[in-house]
Design a protein around this motif. Structure first.
Motif, PDB file in Angstrom:
ATOM      1  N   LYS A  31      -9.979  41.541  -2.672  1.00  0.00           N
ATOM      2  CA  LYS A  31      -8.698  41.205  -3.298  1.00  0.00           C
ATOM      3  C   LYS A  31      -8.041  40.035  -2.586  1.00  0.00           C
ATOM      4  O   LYS A  31      -7.504  39.111  -3.212  1.00  0.00           O
ATOM      5  CB  LYS A  31      -7.786  42.435  -3.283  1.00  0.00           C
ATOM      6  N   ARG A  32      -8.054  40.041  -1.256  1.00  0.00           N
ATOM      7  CA  ARG A  32      -7.419  38.964  -0.499  1.00  0.00           C
ATOM      8  C   ARG A  32      -8.106  37.623  -0.757  1.00  0.00           C
ATOM      9  O   ARG A  32      -7.443  36.590  -0.885  1.00  0.00           O
ATOM     10  CB  ARG A  32      -7.435  39.300   0.991  1.00  0.00           C
ATOM     11  N   LEU A  33      -9.428  37.644  -0.846  1.00  0.00           N
ATOM     12  CA  LEU A  33     -10.162  36.421  -1.162  1.00  0.00           C
ATOM     13  C   LEU A  33      -9.779  35.891  -2.544  1.00  0.00           C
ATOM     14  O   LEU A  33      -9.543  34.692  -2.723  1.00  0.00           O
ATOM     15  CB  LEU A  33     -11.664  36.691  -1.097  1.00  0.00           C
ATOM     16  N   PRO A  67      -8.004  37.479   9.499  1.00  0.00           N
ATOM     17  CA  PRO A  67      -6.555  37.230   9.524  1.00  0.00           C
ATOM     18  C   PRO A  67      -6.037  36.409   8.351  1.00  0.00           C
ATOM     19  O   PRO A  67      -4.953  36.637   7.857  1.00  0.00           O
ATOM     20  CB  PRO A  67      -6.357  36.498  10.856  1.00  0.00           C
ATOM     21  N   ASP A  68      -6.830  35.415   7.922  1.00  0.00           N
ATOM     22  CA  ASP A  68      -6.372  34.559   6.819  1.00  0.00           C
ATOM     23  C   ASP A  68      -7.572  34.055   6.039  1.00  0.00           C
ATOM     24  O   ASP A  68      -8.549  33.587   6.623  1.00  0.00           O
ATOM     25  CB  ASP A  68      -5.584  33.364   7.372  1.00  0.00           C
ATOM     26  N   ASP A 123      -0.728  44.282  -0.521  1.00  0.00           N
ATOM     27  CA  ASP A 123       0.401  43.432  -0.866  1.00  0.00           C
ATOM     28  C   ASP A 123       0.559  42.379   0.229  1.00  0.00           C
ATOM     29  O   ASP A 123       0.314  42.641   1.405  1.00  0.00           O
ATOM     30  CB  ASP A 123       1.671  44.269  -0.984  1.00  0.00           C
ATOM     31  N   GLY A 124       0.993  41.209  -0.158  1.00  0.00           N
ATOM     32  CA  GLY A 124       1.152  40.129   0.802  1.00  0.00           C
ATOM     33  C   GLY A 124       0.027  39.127   0.678  1.00  0.00           C
ATOM     34  O   GLY A 124      -0.711  39.102  -0.305  1.00  0.00           O
ATOM     35  N   GLY A 125      -0.134  38.298   1.695  1.00  0.00           N
ATOM     36  CA  GLY A 125      -1.094  37.217   1.603  1.00  0.00           C
ATOM     37  C   GLY A 125      -0.496  36.034   0.861  1.00  0.00           C
ATOM     38  O   GLY A 125       0.704  35.960   0.618  1.00  0.00           O
ATOM     39  N   ARG A 126      -1.341  35.109   0.477  1.00  0.00           N
ATOM     40  CA  ARG A 126      -0.870  33.909  -0.209  1.00  0.00           C
ATOM     41  C   ARG A 126      -0.402  34.245  -1.625  1.00  0.00           C
ATOM     42  O   ARG A 126      -0.988  35.096  -2.286  1.00  0.00           O
ATOM     43  CB  ARG A 126      -1.991  32.863  -0.242  1.00  0.00           C
ATOM     44  N   GLN A 127       0.658  33.560  -2.078  1.00  0.00           N
ATOM     45  CA  GLN A 127       1.279  33.848  -3.366  1.00  0.00           C
ATOM     46  C   GLN A 127       1.430  32.575  -4.197  1.00  0.00           C
ATOM     47  O   GLN A 127       1.586  31.477  -3.645  1.00  0.00           O
ATOM     48  CB  GLN A 127       2.662  34.479  -3.158  1.00  0.00           C
ATOM     49  N   ASP A 172       3.012  36.056   4.726  1.00  0.00           N
ATOM     50  CA  ASP A 172       2.356  37.087   5.532  1.00  0.00           C
ATOM     51  C   ASP A 172       0.881  37.064   5.144  1.00  0.00           C
ATOM     52  O   ASP A 172       0.474  37.705   4.185  1.00  0.00           O
ATOM     53  CB  ASP A 172       2.992  38.442   5.228  1.00  0.00           C
ATOM     54  N   LEU A 173       0.074  36.296   5.878  1.00  0.00           N
ATOM     55  CA  LEU A 173      -1.276  35.991   5.430  1.00  0.00           C
ATOM     56  C   LEU A 173      -2.213  37.186   5.484  1.00  0.00           C
ATOM     57  O   LEU A 173      -3.175  37.250   4.720  1.00  0.00           O
ATOM     58  CB  LEU A 173      -1.841  34.825   6.250  1.00  0.00           C
ATOM     59  N   LEU A 174      -1.978  38.139   6.378  1.00  0.00           N
ATOM     60  CA  LEU A 174      -2.807  39.342   6.407  1.00  0.00           C
ATOM     61  C   LEU A 174      -2.360  40.331   5.348  1.00  0.00           C
ATOM     62  O   LEU A 174      -3.182  40.949   4.668  1.00  0.00           O
ATOM     63  CB  LEU A 174      -2.756  39.994   7.790  1.00  0.00           C
ATOM     64  N   GLY A 175      -1.053  40.462   5.171  1.00  0.00           N
ATOM     65  CA  GLY A 175      -0.533  41.420   4.208  1.00  0.00           C
ATOM     66  C   GLY A 175      -0.633  42.849   4.707  1.00  0.00           C
ATOM     67  O   GLY A 175      -1.071  43.114   5.835  1.00  0.00           O
ATOM     68  N   THR A 176      -0.244  43.780   3.850  1.00  0.00           N
ATOM     69  CA  THR A 176      -0.243  45.198   4.192  1.00  0.00           C
ATOM     70  C   THR A 176      -1.056  45.975   3.177  1.00  0.00           C
ATOM     71  O   THR A 176      -0.925  45.764   1.969  1.00  0.00           O
ATOM     72  CB  THR A 176       1.196  45.751   4.213  1.00  0.00           C
ATOM     73  N   LEU A 177      -1.902  46.869   3.669  1.00  0.00           N
ATOM     74  CA  LEU A 177      -2.693  47.745   2.815  1.00  0.00           C
ATOM     75  C   LEU A 177      -1.935  49.045   2.636  1.00  0.00           C
ATOM     76  O   LEU A 177      -1.822  49.849   3.562  1.00  0.00           O
ATOM     77  CB  LEU A 177      -4.065  47.994   3.444  1.00  0.00           C
TER      78      LEU A 177
END
Length: 597
Positions: free
Chosen positions: A343-345, A386-387, A517-521, A532-537
């Motif tokens: 998802k983060r990718l 991390p990012d 949630d979080g990361g690049r938007q 918040d590049l790592l975000g929260t699971l």
């Protein structure tokens, strides 16, 4: 013209999803072991039975809306007629999730042509307001506010209704809208979870008025004259009844080029909006190509293109197809880790490339299996990265929602999602019309170099996405899972639950979910400054303490959230490829119901 999911081994029961004191439960080692003597005869003991029917099925976030859809089918309407009728009803009965002041997307399976058709019914910004003019109005703000006139975009829902109806509908629009007109005049009892959301909305609007003053008087009179309506209280909205009756009688033009338009534009201009009459009169929906990504065993997930985020789900599928998740138990740290990293990718690319394709060409390379393999290779199986930076494809040229689905006796299937975006919308309700304008424009970026930057007559990035699943090339399932960035990852989690872990359609939705949630938007600048590049699971109760500890050791920030709100609202209909019998499922975290006949 038209152009042709959580694989979580530990499952939250409905009580656990609602109970803030619930302790995590231990993972069951095998799906079949959760069904034993004294357990449920069909499915796991933490779920309920799917609904089966032969002639038609409707699954929505409100039982009365589902019943209206079935009534329309029985009266000779088809799935498109019934979906529009249910959507209109939800705008009245679930105003916290949708309404005719918002936008709509849908995927339609047409049994006659054996094709999927997609419609993008999203609205645009004012055509005569530039980015510099908008920034001048924003003053010191570095983003668009969630309330007031500035985040409003043209409401696209009504136009999309008439586009869908013009291509596929059978009954008159007046007849389709009549049940909601009657409920709006005579009243209906407020459902309990919707009552909770109404109370949350009222408190949120009152807080936001302090930071960003806006005209809340019409909205207060419409929904909150005596405070937030309580569960079981009879609620009426005669203004909305009159508006829908006018639309049924006068057609699309009544809303976009007629008496209702004048009321809306006069009101908006008094609030300081740049919208003009022509912005409404020139609005159009767009029929778009549906794209699909194969997962395994003949299953394909199908989504709509940007300005929505549906292709993010396809990117996640193309990443996860490179690993056999079924080698681990559902709810294991390995499975949650791979889903989260995928998802983060995908979202690193969403934040960089997803925007209105009239202004920025989408790089289709992002949907290739080869690109999915390259992105999968970036995942460290032992720890969270991390990012994740966005990929480098070859470029050519420049939360709150409702999901519903209906299928009919002829095999037509409709997957439809509709929203006013944050909460009930931006707080502005035009005089005497009974609905609130959406605040979808809040999702524009203000970075001039970003594809999603605000521009005149442009559609912002959108979160709402309907989905469809094919099996061996044929129609298999409609599904949707409302709730902002939860949606693409939720679609994939449901698919994985069914394909990798053998869950039925209801179990696949009842299973405990994760929401990264979080990361690049898409609202960030291109550098991701301040993100918040790592975000929260976030995980639901039911995920074991051992799994959470393992994920934290991998470097994930993990939070258990037990109110169900951020994990979406699922509805789905599956068609048996051999018998044609439908099975329907609905969300235990909402008020909804699946009904068939």
């Amino acid at each position: 013209m038209l152009t042709a999911l959580a694989p979580l081994a530990v499952i939250a029961t409905p009580a656990q999803a609602q109970d803030s004191e619930a302790e995590p439960v231990a993972q069951k080692p095998d799906f079949k072991e959760s069904i034993g003597p004294g357990g449920r005869p069909v499915g796991a003991d933490w779920s309920r039975s799917p609904v089966y029917a032969e002639n038609g099925m409707a699954a929505t976030a409100h039982p009365l809306a589902s019943q209206i859809a079935i009534d329309v089918l029985k009266q000779g309407g088809n799935a498109v007629d019934a979906a529009i009728a249910a959507n209109a009803a939800l705008g009245l009965m679930e105003p916290t999730g949708n309404g005719i002041g918002g936008d709509l997307y849908a995927i339609i399976w047409d049994p006659k042509t054996q094709k999927l058709y997609g419609i993008n019914g999203s609205g645009r910004s004012p055509k005569n307001q530039t980015l510099d003019q908008l920034k001048e109005k924003l003053g010191d703000r570095d983003s668009l506010p969630p309330v007031g006139p500035l985040p409003i975009t043209i409401p696209g829902t009504v136009d999309a209704w008439f586009e869908m109806h013009g291509e596929f509908g059978k009954l008159s629009m007046a007849d389709i809208l009549a049940p909601t007109v009657e409920y709006a005049r005579e009243g209906h009892p407020v459902a309990p979870i919707i009552a909770m959301y109404l109370d949350r909305s009222l408190r949120a609007y009152e807080r936001r008025q302090e930071a960003t003053p806006f005209d809340f008087s019409n909205a207060r009179a419409t929904w909150f004259a005596n405070g937030a309506p309580k569960a079981g209280e009879i609620f009426k909205n005669p203004d909305l009844a009159n508006t829908l009756e006018t639309i049924g009688r006068g057609g699309r033009a009544a809303f976009y080029d007629g008496e209702l338009t004048k009321v809306m534009v006069d009101y908006l201009q008094r609030q300081g909006s740049a919208f003009e009459y022509e912005d409404f009169a020139e609005h159009t929906s767009e029929w778009v190509e549906v794209a699909c990504a194969g997962y395994k065993d003949g299953y394909e997930l199908c989504e709509l293109p940007p300005n929505g985020q549906g292709f993010a789900a396809l990117q996640i599928v193309n990443i996860l197809k490179n690993i056999d998740l079924s080698q681990w138990e559902r709810g294991s740290p390995e499975v949650l880790h791979y889903i989260t990293e995928a998802k983060r990718l995908a979202y690193a690319d969403v934040a960089r490339f997803y925007a209105d394709t009239d202004f920025s060409k989408f790089p289709m390379e992002l949907l290739s299996e080869e690109y999915g393999k390259k992105r999968f290779a970036l995942i460290d199986p032992a720890k969270a990265t991390p990012d994740y930076r966005p990929g480098e494809p070859k470029l050519e040229g420049p939360g709150d929602t409702t999901y519903l689905t209906v299928a009919d006796k002829d095999g037509m299937m409709v997957s439809l999602i509709q929203s006013n975006y944050r909460g009930m919308g931006g707080g502005l309700t035009p005089d005497g019309l009974g609905f609130m304008f959406q605040d979808r424009g809040e999702l524009f970026s203000l970075d001039p170099a970003h594809p999603n930057v605000y521009e005149p007559n442009k559609r912002p990035f959108h979160t709402i996405i309907p989905a469809f699943v094919k099996k061996d090339g044929g129609p298999y399932m409609t599904l949707g899972l409302m709730g902002g960035g939860m949606q693409p990852q939720g679609h994939v989690q449901v698919l994985i639950n069914m394909v990798d872990y053998g869950m039925n359609i209801q179990e696949a939705g009842d299973a405990a979910r994760l929401n990264h949630d979080g990361g690049r938007q898409p609202t960030d600048d291109l550098a991701g400054t301040g993100a918040d590049l790592l975000g929260t699971l976030h995980v639901e109760p039911g995920i074991s303490a051992e799994t959470i500890a393992a994920l934290e050791a991998m470097g994930h920030k993990v939070e258990v959230v037990d109110n169900g709100i951020m994990f979406g609202g699922y509805q789905a209909i599956r068609r048996d490829p051999e018998t044609g019998v439908y099975s329907g499922a609905t969300e235990m975290r909402k008020d909804g119901q699946a009904i068939g006949y």
